[in-house]
Design a protein around this motif. Structure first.
Motif, PDB file in Angstrom:
ATOM      1  N   GLN A 129       0.845  -1.182   0.000  1.00 50.17           N
ATOM      2  CA  GLN A 129       0.000   0.000   0.000  1.00 50.17           C
ATOM      3  C   GLN A 129       0.888   1.242   0.000  1.00 50.17           C
ATOM      4  N   VAL A 130       0.583   2.188  -0.864  1.00 46.45           N
ATOM      5  CA  VAL A 130       1.308   3.454  -0.842  1.00 46.45           C
ATOM      6  C   VAL A 130       0.840   4.244   0.374  1.00 46.45           C
ATOM      7  N   PRO A 131       1.744   4.653   1.256  1.00 43.75           N
ATOM      8  CA  PRO A 131       1.331   5.318   2.500  1.00 43.75           C
ATOM      9  C   PRO A 131       0.450   6.540   2.249  1.00 43.75           C
ATOM     10  N   LEU A 146       6.428   5.989  -6.573  1.00 45.80           N
ATOM     11  CA  LEU A 146       5.319   5.482  -5.767  1.00 45.80           C
ATOM     12  C   LEU A 146       5.601   5.634  -4.273  1.00 45.80           C
ATOM     13  N   PHE A 147       6.801   5.220  -3.841  1.00 49.43           N
ATOM     14  CA  PHE A 147       7.062   5.069  -2.407  1.00 49.43           C
ATOM     15  C   PHE A 147       8.029   6.096  -1.830  1.00 49.43           C
ATOM     16  N   SER A 182       5.901  11.951  -0.946  1.00 47.25           N
ATOM     17  CA  SER A 182       4.948  12.182   0.149  1.00 47.25           C
ATOM     18  C   SER A 182       3.557  12.444  -0.430  1.00 47.25           C
ATOM     19  N   TRP A 183       2.879  11.382  -0.852  1.00 46.62           N
ATOM     20  CA  TRP A 183       1.588  11.514  -1.524  1.00 46.62           C
ATOM     21  C   TRP A 183       0.451  11.870  -0.568  1.00 46.62           C
ATOM     22  N   GLY A 184       0.423  11.249   0.594  1.00 50.53           N
ATOM     23  CA  GLY A 184      -0.765  11.334   1.435  1.00 50.53           C
ATOM     24  C   GLY A 184      -0.984  12.680   2.091  1.00 50.53           C
ATOM     25  N   PRO A 185      -2.223  12.884   2.583  1.00 50.84           N
ATOM     26  CA  PRO A 185      -3.349  11.955   2.431  1.00 50.84           C
ATOM     27  C   PRO A 185      -4.053  12.154   1.089  1.00 50.84           C
ATOM     28  N   LEU A 186      -4.405  11.040   0.446  1.00 47.18           N
ATOM     29  CA  LEU A 186      -5.124  11.078  -0.828  1.00 47.18           C
ATOM     30  C   LEU A 186      -6.304  10.118  -0.786  1.00 47.18           C
ATOM     31  N   ASP A 187      -7.420  10.532  -1.382  1.00 46.07           N
ATOM     32  CA  ASP A 187      -8.527   9.608  -1.612  1.00 46.07           C
ATOM     33  C   ASP A 187      -8.207   8.672  -2.769  1.00 46.07           C
ATOM     34  N   VAL A 188      -7.544   9.223  -3.795  1.00 49.43           N
ATOM     35  CA  VAL A 188      -7.236   8.402  -4.971  1.00 49.43           C
ATOM     36  C   VAL A 188      -5.979   8.932  -5.652  1.00 49.43           C
ATOM     37  N   ALA A 200       2.709  -2.295  -6.141  1.00 52.85           N
ATOM     38  CA  ALA A 200       1.689  -1.512  -5.446  1.00 52.85           C
ATOM     39  C   ALA A 200       0.348  -2.238  -5.435  1.00 52.85           C
ATOM     40  N   GLN A 201      -0.425  -1.983  -4.389  1.00 53.81           N
ATOM     41  CA  GLN A 201      -1.767  -2.542  -4.295  1.00 53.81           C
ATOM     42  C   GLN A 201      -2.711  -1.654  -5.112  1.00 53.81           C
TER      43      GLN A 201
END
Length: 357
Positions: free
Chosen positions: A106-108, A212-213, A216-222, A242-243
């Motif tokens: 899972q991507v954090p 991907l990892f 710092s993507w989050g927080p994201l809905d999509v 990735a999931q």
């Protein structure tokens, strides 16, 4: 509609900022959408530091709009246009062989990952990705867009930014903000848009794993992932690392495009990634002079294919000069209003309703 938006902007002009001016005079209101009695918009600050101090203004803006007659729900997202200040980051060279990993992760901070794919190039997959990302942001979702077409990155141009990603800790990259969407592309790391990326498969795989990892993507809905055409290293790496919640396959109606789209569908089935639906792009063309509608690439082929494989048919996107001009100009047409923006909004609403985004 225009009168409602004028009243909303009037209410927001009363929300003063700590350093002077208001939300409207400082041009901080983005992606304003009115859907019946529901209102959504983004407050876009210049820097993360400025955004950190604007939560009172976000709440005040939400309350001011909610007080307007006929408004029942208000969704306000606070974002920052600029990245965190960059520091020397010797460990952030993009590319290299992928690191060992025990299965898909899972991507954090990311709830859902949706791959946007096609079997062949030239069917408008990147255009759909950028417009769908903006349309989802207008629906009040927290959206990311990863340009995984590493050899031919186009999202910096389509999203209208050439800002180089920064790093606040020397380890993680900060995505760039554009039109209310967090974005990352190898194109933002190059010296110019003329510089070619000449890499073998392992370098591509390593770069995708990093984006991907090590972002710092989050927080994201999509997180939408704009894949390159075909069924090669990047697609396989994504499925292995990735999931993935699922894939949307884009095709024009013509038989040659559908042949390759079927290969993309088969590839996702082999790696056990669900097909969330099919989109028929360049479905029709309406002459701006006489209004005649022509189906230059055929019509209905993608819908028939969706029926054949038992996947949802997500809709048709017309061929339009305005879509191309908007993408070349760096402001996706979904950011505005009108029939073309509505076509992307329909896709976004369907994804939200189905819990995909």
């Amino acid at each position: 509609m225009a009168d409602v938006k004028d009243r909303i902007m009037g209410a927001l002009s009363a929300v003063a900022l700590p350093d002077g001016g208001d939300l409207v005079s400082r041009d901080m209101v983005r992606a304003l959408t009115v859907d019946g009695a529901a209102v959504r918009f983004v407050i876009e600050a210049q820097t993360p530091e400025q955004a950190a101090g604007l939560e009172p203004q976000r709440r005040a803006a939400e309350a001011a709009v909610a007080d307007l007659p006929g408004i029942e729900t208000v969704s306000v997202i606070l974002t920052a246009h600029g990245s965190a200040p960059a520091k020397p980051a010797p460990n952030l060279k993009i590319g290299g062989h992928p690191k060992p990993q025990a299965g898909p992760m899972q991507v954090p901070g990311v709830t859902s990952i949706v791959a946007i794919a096609s079997g062949k190039g030239g069917v408008g997959k990147s255009t759909l990705s950028s417009n769908l990302a903006v349309a989802l942001a207008k629906q009040g979702r927290k959206v990311g867009l990863l340009d995984a077409d590493i050899l031919g990155p186009s999202q910096p141009r389509m999203m209208g930014t050439n800002e180089r990603p920064g790093s606040s800790d020397g380890e993680m990259l900060s995505p760039v903000m554009a039109h209310g969407v967090k974005m990352m592309s190898i194109g933002l790391m190059l010296k110019s848009d003329r510089e070619a990326v000449v890499w073998r498969g392992p370098m591509l795989m390593g770069a995708l794993q990093q984006m991907l990892f090590q972002v710092s993507w989050g927080p994201l809905d999509v997180l939408l992932i704009d894949l390159p055409p075909g069924t090669g290293d990047v697609q396989l790496t994504l499925a292995q690392k990735a999931q993935i919640s699922g894939a949307i396959v884009v095709s024009t109606p013509q038989d040659v495009a559908l042949l390759d789209a079927r290969k993309a569908i088969d590839m996702f089935e082999k790696v056990k990634v669900p097909i969330l639906g099919l989109v028929e792009n360049m479905s029709s063309y309406v002459c701006p002079s006489c209004g005649h509608e022509a189906h230059l690439f055929g019509h209905g082929g993608v819908k028939d294919e969706a029926t054949t494989i038992g996947a949802p048919f997500l809709g048709e996107i017309p061929l339009s000069l305005d879509v191309r001009l908007a993408g070349d100009g760096g402001t996706p047409i979904a950011a505005g209003e009108g029939a073309l923006a509505d076509a992307y909004a329909k896709l976004a609403k369907d994804m939200v309703a189905r819990g995909i985004a």
